[in-house]
Design a protein around this motif. Sequence first.
Motif, PDB file in Angstrom:
ATOM      1  N   GLN A  23       2.144  25.042  51.642  1.00 52.37           N
ATOM      2  CA  GLN A  23       1.988  26.273  52.405  1.00 52.37           C
ATOM      3  C   GLN A  23       0.493  26.530  52.538  1.00 52.37           C
ATOM      4  O   GLN A  23      -0.239  26.564  51.540  1.00 52.37           O
ATOM      5  N   ARG A  24       0.031  26.687  53.759  1.00 60.04           N
ATOM      6  CA  ARG A  24      -1.390  26.891  54.015  1.00 60.04           C
ATOM      7  C   ARG A  24      -1.729  28.373  54.008  1.00 60.04           C
ATOM      8  O   ARG A  24      -0.867  29.213  54.256  1.00 60.04           O
ATOM      9  N   ASP A  25      -2.986  28.688  53.776  1.00 63.84           N
ATOM     10  CA  ASP A  25      -3.447  30.075  53.763  1.00 63.84           C
ATOM     11  C   ASP A  25      -3.412  30.719  55.142  1.00 63.84           C
ATOM     12  O   ASP A  25      -3.387  31.940  55.253  1.00 63.84           O
ATOM     13  N   ASP A  26      -3.402  29.897  56.211  1.00 62.94           N
ATOM     14  CA  ASP A  26      -3.394  30.436  57.575  1.00 62.94           C
ATOM     15  C   ASP A  26      -1.994  30.684  58.118  1.00 62.94           C
ATOM     16  O   ASP A  26      -1.822  30.997  59.296  1.00 62.94           O
ATOM     17  N   GLY A  27      -0.963  30.534  57.276  1.00 67.09           N
ATOM     18  CA  GLY A  27       0.407  30.785  57.707  1.00 67.09           C
ATOM     19  C   GLY A  27       1.137  29.554  58.212  1.00 67.09           C
ATOM     20  O   GLY A  27       2.335  29.627  58.483  1.00 67.09           O
ATOM     21  N   LEU A  28       0.445  28.444  58.348  1.00 65.64           N
ATOM     22  CA  LEU A  28       1.091  27.196  58.760  1.00 65.64           C
ATOM     23  C   LEU A  28       1.484  26.411  57.519  1.00 65.64           C
ATOM     24  O   LEU A  28       1.210  26.815  56.391  1.00 65.64           O
TER      25      LEU A  28
END
Length: 183
Positions: A23-28
């Motif tokens: 899970q990325r910090d940018d929501g992707l």
Amino acid sequence: MALPAAQPRRHAHTRQVTFTGYQRDDGLWDIEGVLRDTKPMPFEVPGEKSWLPNEPIHNLSIRLTVNARLVIQDIQVSMDDVPHDECPQAMPPMQKLIGAQLASGWRKAIEENLGKSQGCAHLRELLFNMATAAFQTVTGTFEVTNPEIPPPHLNRCVAWRLDTELVSRRYPMFFKPPSTDGS
């Protein structure tokens, strides 16, 4: 339950395939797949290359960046070890999958864009199963967002058949009692 004991044999080849989801910090979300082939003995492709024992013949990686709807936003490919000089030519066509969704029709999209001589059989193998890894990684893929549309995993395996107790408990709105007429 373990496999039954095997007949006498010699180790000839190892293929390791690993999928990891992030899970990325940018929501992707990033889904990474790695395929590595080795042999426990020296190996040679006559007239091309030779490998020492356990040296990678294939060492391929793919990173799919997807949104919460499993639509590919970006794709990165690495072919660190390959048996033929021509193999890296399969990397640029992978960009054709940007915009594709890891859902029904995923394998068809792979074959249409990368099938036969358009791509690499080993990269296609990784891609096929990256959808399942994404499904397990991305939060919310099991949620019912529309009570009229079943989640994509229903009726895709024996446990999630529409007539199972599992579906009856988890998704009663989509449960279909088993047929009593034998059909």
